[in-house]
Each structure stands twice: as structure tokens, then as C-alpha cells.
Design a protein around this motif. Structure first.
Motif, PDB file in Angstrom:
ATOM      1  N   LEU A 172      10.672   7.560   0.435  1.00  0.00           N
ATOM      2  CA  LEU A 172       9.470   7.978   0.178  1.00  0.00           C
ATOM      3  C   LEU A 172       8.527   7.407   1.412  1.00  0.00           C
ATOM      4  N   THR A 173       8.782   5.941   1.724  1.00  0.00           N
ATOM      5  CA  THR A 173       8.108   5.159   2.766  1.00  0.00           C
ATOM      6  C   THR A 173       8.410   5.915   3.909  1.00  0.00           C
ATOM      7  N   GLY A 199       4.979  -5.842  -9.290  1.00  0.00           N
ATOM      8  CA  GLY A 199       4.347  -4.649  -8.736  1.00  0.00           C
ATOM      9  C   GLY A 199       3.726  -4.657  -7.542  1.00  0.00           C
ATOM     10  N   LEU A 200       3.026  -5.639  -7.058  1.00  0.00           N
ATOM     11  CA  LEU A 200       2.279  -5.923  -6.042  1.00  0.00           C
ATOM     12  C   LEU A 200       3.535  -5.990  -4.959  1.00  0.00           C
ATOM     13  N   LEU A 201       4.627  -6.567  -4.910  1.00  0.00           N
ATOM     14  CA  LEU A 201       5.331  -6.790  -3.832  1.00  0.00           C
ATOM     15  C   LEU A 201       6.293  -5.503  -3.137  1.00  0.00           C
ATOM     16  N   PRO A 202       6.485  -4.458  -4.107  1.00  0.00           N
ATOM     17  CA  PRO A 202       6.866  -3.423  -3.434  1.00  0.00           C
ATOM     18  C   PRO A 202       5.821  -2.431  -3.034  1.00  0.00           C
ATOM     19  N   TRP A 203       4.677  -2.761  -3.555  1.00  0.00           N
ATOM     20  CA  TRP A 203       3.253  -2.008  -2.833  1.00  0.00           C
ATOM     21  C   TRP A 203       3.018  -2.538  -1.560  1.00  0.00           C
ATOM     22  N   ILE A 204       3.151  -3.728  -1.324  1.00  0.00           N
ATOM     23  CA  ILE A 204       3.044  -4.270  -0.032  1.00  0.00           C
ATOM     24  C   ILE A 204       4.058  -3.727   0.979  1.00  0.00           C
ATOM     25  N   TYR A 205       5.286  -3.489   0.545  1.00  0.00           N
ATOM     26  CA  TYR A 205       6.370  -3.046   1.265  1.00  0.00           C
ATOM     27  C   TYR A 205       5.878  -1.783   1.611  1.00  0.00           C
ATOM     28  N   PHE A 206       5.525  -0.920   0.874  1.00  0.00           N
ATOM     29  CA  PHE A 206       5.130   0.476   1.129  1.00  0.00           C
ATOM     30  C   PHE A 206       3.811   0.874   1.714  1.00  0.00           C
ATOM     31  N   SER A 207       2.915  -0.214   1.644  1.00  0.00           N
ATOM     32  CA  SER A 207       1.747   0.054   2.230  1.00  0.00           C
ATOM     33  C   SER A 207       1.803  -0.439   3.714  1.00  0.00           C
ATOM     34  N   THR A 208       2.407  -1.739   3.868  1.00  0.00           N
ATOM     35  CA  THR A 208       2.756  -2.408   5.316  1.00  0.00           C
ATOM     36  C   THR A 208       3.510  -1.346   6.031  1.00  0.00           C
ATOM     37  N   GLY A 209       4.588  -0.705   5.572  1.00  0.00           N
ATOM     38  CA  GLY A 209       5.252   0.344   6.245  1.00  0.00           C
ATOM     39  C   GLY A 209       4.610   1.277   6.720  1.00  0.00           C
TER      40      GLY A 209
END
Length: 258
Positions: A152-153, A70-80
Motif C-alpha cells: 500500500l505504501t 499503532g503509531l510506529l507503522p503509521w510513522i512508517y506509512f506517513s514518512t514513506g
């Protein structure tokens, strides 16, 4: 709208160049350079495994992997989102001197975050097998989930990058909002731990079905809830159209504001 997509395609070489520049400058000057793309998720996985499986002993099967998936796609979203906020201001020289579709700047930032996420899968997938979790054919849904998350991102990144030119505090406020958003997303807990009376509020989070879909296909071998993904996908497309329209309106005065 179609003309905008066509223009972005015409400037695809520039987009590719900006993505590569973003990836290069991220680790510029560091001894290990691009290897940090793999080392960061690997170290994150090791830390979570030690803390949550050995010290805190959370009563969720394969908890470290549950959290990692779950954390890896969150990092993708939040970093983007976070990096896109200042993407136009950081490239002020380009914006002032030459013509190009400005929307490429937040797109390049999201593109770099996406590549980092895909590369981190090279750490996650072997880690799943090492933990005794074997991928099933359900994993083919990954591309669909990734597509929904990317729309979404991109949509939010375009909007935030334009607004931040006029309201610079937005970049700092965004950091706080993302921190709150993280805890409203089932990354460190499972859905059944949410009290029933609060579930209606958590259901408003568009990232919730996306993160749960990743967990379903990678950890449990079950298909994602397509109805939920479809709703989020349609919502993301609507946000994308609105974001592009706002961006087009605001970009006329970018050069004067930055």
C-alpha cells in the motif's frame, strides 16, 4: 509490467545505495547520528507513557503501548509517503544526467522508512515485555501485515512522487491529508469508541485493518482478520499496477519539468 520488475532488480545495487544515502543524510551532522533511529521511538514512548498513563489516565489497558504499537507503522506509512512526494525533484541532477529506472527513487525512500520501522521494533518489543505483555506465536502474522502495508505504501508513494513533479502543491496538501488520515485511523482510540453511525466511513480507511492487525498480534495475542487484510492486499496490488502505469506515462517528461 514484468519487464519493469526485472529492470528494478537489475538496478538493485543503486536502490540499495540510495536507501543507505537516505539513512545517512537523515541524521548527517548530528552528534548522535544513527542512534537517533532508536532514540526517537524511545523518547516518543516515554512521552506517551507519562502523558496518557500518568496525567490523562486514559481508561484503556496498557494505553501507552496500545498507542505505540499503532503509531510506529503509521510513522512508517506517513514518512514513506511524505518523503516520496519530493523524491524525484530532490534527485533532479541524477534524473537529468543518467538513465536509470526513475521508479527507484520513491522505492528507496519507502525502503529507508521501512528500515527505520524495523529498527524501532528493537525498542517496542522490550517495552512490551517491560509492560507485562508477552508475545505469542500469533506474532508470525507480522510479516503478512507488513507486506500488505508495504504494498500500500509503495503504490501510493509511486503515484504521489510522479504527480508531485507536475503539481508541486501536492506535497503540501499531502501533509494536511495525512494529518486528517491519522485521526481517522484507530491509533489513539479503539474501534468501539467510534459512534455506530460513523463506522461505515471509518471502514473505508485501508489503514484501519492494518493498524488493528498490528494491535491484535502484539497486544492481544489474537490473529488478524485475514479477510480484511486480503481485501486491502488486493486493493493495494490494483493501486500498485495503476500507479506504475501512470508513473511510466508521466516519467517521459520528468527531465523537462524538474
Amino acid at each position: 509490467m514484468f519487464y519493469k520488475f526485472k529492470e528494478i532488480y537489475q538496478y538493485r545495487q543503486m536502490l540499495r545505495s540510495l536507501i543507505l544515502t537516505d539513512l545517512r543524510t537523515r541524521y548527517k551532522g548530528s552528534f548522535l547520528g544513527f542512534l537517533w533511529t532508536f532514540i526517537n521511538p524511545l523518547l516518543t514512548l516515554i512521552v506517551y507513557t507519562v502523558i496518557f498513563s500518568t496525567i490523562m489516565r486514559v481508561n484503556i489497558a496498557h494505553y501507552s503501548m496500545f498507542m505505540f504499537v499503532g503509531l510506529l507503522p503509521w510513522i512508517y506509512f506517513s514518512t514513506g509517503l511524505q518523503n516520496s512526494a519530493g523524491s524525484i525533484i530532490r534527485q533532479s541532477n541524477l534524473v537529468k544526467k543518467i538513465y536509470f529506472p526513475r521508479i527507484i527513487l520513491p522505492l528507496a525512500t519507502v525502503g529507508a522508512a521501512l528500515i527505520n520501522y524495523l529498527l524501532s521494533l528493537l525498542i517496542m518489543i522490550p517495552a512490551l515485555y517491560t509492560s507485562g505483555i508477552f508475545l505469542k506465536w500469533i506474532v508470525i502474522y507480522f510479516l503478512l501485515i507488513l507486506l500488505v502495508e508495504t504494498i500500500l505504501t509503495v503504490s501510493l508513494s509511486i503515484l504521489i512522487s510522479a504527480l508531485n513533479v507536475y503539481f508541486r502543491d501536492l506535497e503540501h496538501i499531502l501533509g494536511i491529508l495525512l494529518m486528517v488520515w491519522f485521526y481517522f485511523t484507530p491509533i489513539i482510540y479503539v474501534d468501539k469508541m467510534i459512534p455506530e453511525k460513523y463506522k461505515m466511513w471509518f471502514a473505508l480507511n485501508p489503514l484501519k485493518p492494518i493498524i488493528e492487525s498490528y494491535q491484535n498480534i502484539f497486544l492481544y495475542g489474537v490473529p488478524p482478520q485475514l479477510s480484511s487484510l486480503t481485501k486491502i492486499g488486493l486493493l493495494s496490488v490494483i493501486i500498485l499496477i495503476i500507479s506504475i502505469l501512470i508513473f511510466e506515462k508521466l516519467q517521459k517528461w520528468f527531465a523537462e519539468e524538474i
